[in-house]
Write an enzyme that holds these catalytic residues in place. Structure first.
Site, short mmCIF file in Angstrom:
data_model
loop_
_atom_site.label_atom_id
_atom_site.label_comp_id
_atom_site.label_asym_id
_atom_site.label_seq_id
_atom_site.Cartn_x
_atom_site.Cartn_y
_atom_site.Cartn_z
N ASP A 170 92.93 -44.87 -57.10
CA ASP A 170 93.08 -43.78 -56.14
C ASP A 170 93.77 -44.30 -54.88
O ASP A 170 94.31 -45.40 -54.86
CB ASP A 170 91.71 -43.16 -55.82
N ASP A 173 92.51 -46.34 -74.75
CA ASP A 173 93.73 -46.31 -73.92
C ASP A 173 94.11 -44.89 -73.52
O ASP A 173 95.22 -44.42 -73.77
CB ASP A 173 94.89 -46.99 -74.65
N GLU A 223 90.54 -47.66 -65.78
CA GLU A 223 90.88 -47.82 -64.36
C GLU A 223 90.75 -49.28 -63.93
O GLU A 223 89.72 -49.91 -64.14
CB GLU A 223 89.99 -46.95 -63.48
N HIS A 266 94.43 -45.58 -65.70
CA HIS A 266 94.04 -44.55 -64.73
C HIS A 266 94.41 -45.05 -63.34
O HIS A 266 93.60 -45.64 -62.63
CB HIS A 266 92.52 -44.30 -64.84
#
Length: 484
Positions: free
Chosen positions: A77, A453, A462, A402
């Site tokens: 993020d 995956d 992530e 991610h």
């Protein structure tokens, strides 16, 4: 003749005498440090190697009229959480202190990665008297969007702790990071080192004087993302241990004694620091025969007994493929952190030719080293999936991680902003990420050694800074000791 119930713990199933070729640890070490360039916030330098990233977060702190630019985004993020960022910095620093002589040219790259964090942490500690800034960005708003850090238009909320809203955990971890890094720079940049240490002392005093968990002060701004689930005593012990190592000041010895013993965990992470503190403090007992720290030597060995697979007191599960399996969410964070402690405690044992017992089992240093090597090799591709869980290492690695910046077209490809929702088309596609986040270690496989995956499977796909930071030390160790 020795009792049949007393045997040497050999970990034969995990012996270094294996039938596979060892991975290229030196390459993995280099890439594990390069990864941090992909997590940078702030104005990027001219020597930025991951060229698909650009400057971002250039107004961070402005809402509080302070400069809080720089530092790292924690994972996939665009938020700066100081609690895990400081732990990342501490572990990078510990890696450099313990294994710097084995790192070759990567030692300088490690210093660069550390300084990118410490420059930011210094700002957070020094910008406003009586206040410690502990994060930038609204995680709830950020997580609703899928956009590049260069484009983010979600609130860049500033968070802090203070005497009236304490955060002993995040403050003590910040102090640990600054103290540990001060030793990294002691010879190469003495002035910077002194600034780091002086600031570490002040932040640690803040943590001691104003007790309380930052989770209580900041609630939904940090929870459930990085709640301090273990409380703050472990950080007080951890922070004091690092200040003690950096200063040798009896004040910290006495403070450590006042804390007494702690929990007996079988885990080590950005949240629970007890095991790391035990190993760090055991260094004085093992290497310096300092009886003040014998309690922590015993605690460190109890921790090892909970990790070793055939120990009578083992509480650690292993997959059929041989991977430590602690928790479903981002399991490799525990693997890399625990592997660091195994390797480091074995290093202390070897230097003094020590052993210890787990019940009737005699533990020799190579028992810890063999287990460490098995974990490192698993992460690098020696596993049932034959997949490296480090991005860009070997030909078979996670392609759909991610991670916002990695999964979206770079500015060089698409200069206009995608907006909050414009990136979800890329999020949902089965196409590989267009930008390779070289060196990133993902959350890892499930308990059956399977890895799907999938970009939306953040528990496994992530990456995070603290997964990599703890892996640097073991990689340096095996890179230096690998047989040609």
């Amino acid at each position: 003749m020795a009792s049949p119930f007393f045997f040497v713990f050999l970990l034969s199933a995990l012996s270094l005498e294996n039938t596979y070729a060892s991975p290229n640890y030196r390459e993995a070490l280099s890439k594990s440090l390069l990864f941090f360039q992909g997590q940078r916030s702030g104005r990027l330098p001219s020597d930025q190697q991951l060229s698909w990233r650009s400057s971002s977060g250039l107004s961070d702190g402005s809402s509080a009229h302070v400069d809080l630019t720089g530092g790292y985004y924690d994972a996939g993020d665009n938020v700066k959480f100081n609690f895990p960022m400081a732990f990342t910095t501490t572990m990078l620093s510990w890696s450099s202190l313990e294994y710097g002589k084995k790192m070759g040219p990567e030692l300088q790259n490690s210093r660069v990665a550390i300084r990118w964090a410490t420059d930011y942490l210094l700002k957070c500690a020094r910008a406003t008297p009586g206040k410690l800034y502990v994060g930038v960005g609204d995680p709830n708003g950020d997580h609703k969007c899928w956009e590049r850090p260069e484009d983010m238009d979600t609130p860049r909320t500033v968070y802090s702790v203070s005497p009236s809203n304490p955060g002993s955990d995040v403050a003590a971890e910040t102090a640990a990071a600054l103290a540990a890094s001060s030793m990294v720079f002691r010879k190469v940049d003495p002035k910077y080192s002194r600034l780091l240490l002086a600031t570490a002392k002040k932040v640690m005093q803040f943590a001691i004087q104003y007790r309380g968990a930052y989770s209580n002060s900041l609630s939904s701004s940090v929870c459930p993302f990085y709640c301090s689930y273990s409380g703050y005593k472990d950080e007080l012990l951890w922070g004091a241990a690092w200040l003690h190592r950096a200063t040798n000041d009896p004040y910290y010895t006495n403070f450590i004694k006042s804390l007494g013993g702690g929990d007996q965990p079988d885990i080590f992470s950005w949240d629970n620091k007890y095991a790391g503190a035990y190993v760090l403090l055991s260094r004085r007992a093992v290497l310096n025969k300092d009886n003040n720290f014998e309690l922590y030597k015993q605690a460190a060995e109890n921790f090892m007994c909970k990790i070793l697979p055939n120990s009578p007191s083992s509480s650690t599960k292993y997959t059929k493929g041989g991977l430590m399996y602690k928790l479903p969410q981002s399991n490799l964070q525990y693997v890399t952190s625990i592997t660091f402690l195994l390797t480091t405690y074995a290093k202390y044992m070897k230097s003094t030719k020590q052993t210890f017992n787990c019940g009737n089992s005699l533990i020799v240093p190579n028992a810890l080293i063999n287990l460490s090597k098995r974990q490192v090799d698993y992460v690098l591709g020696v596993n049932p999936m034959k997949m490296s869980y480090m991005v860009g290492f070997s030909s078979n690695f996670p392609k759909r991680i991610h991670h916002r910046g990695s999964s979206l077209p770079s500015r060089a490809v698409r200069s206009n902003s995608l907006g909050c929702n414009g990136g979800f088309q890329s999020f949902r596609t089965q196409n590989p990420n267009p930008n390779i986040l070289t060196g990133a270690i993902v959350g890892g496989p499930n308990q059956n050694d399977e890895y799907p995956d999938q970009r939306d499977d953040y528990t496994r796909s992530e990456p995070a800074t603290y997964i990599n930071a703890a892996f640097v030390g073991p990689l340096a160790y095996f890179a230096a000791s690998r047989s040609p």
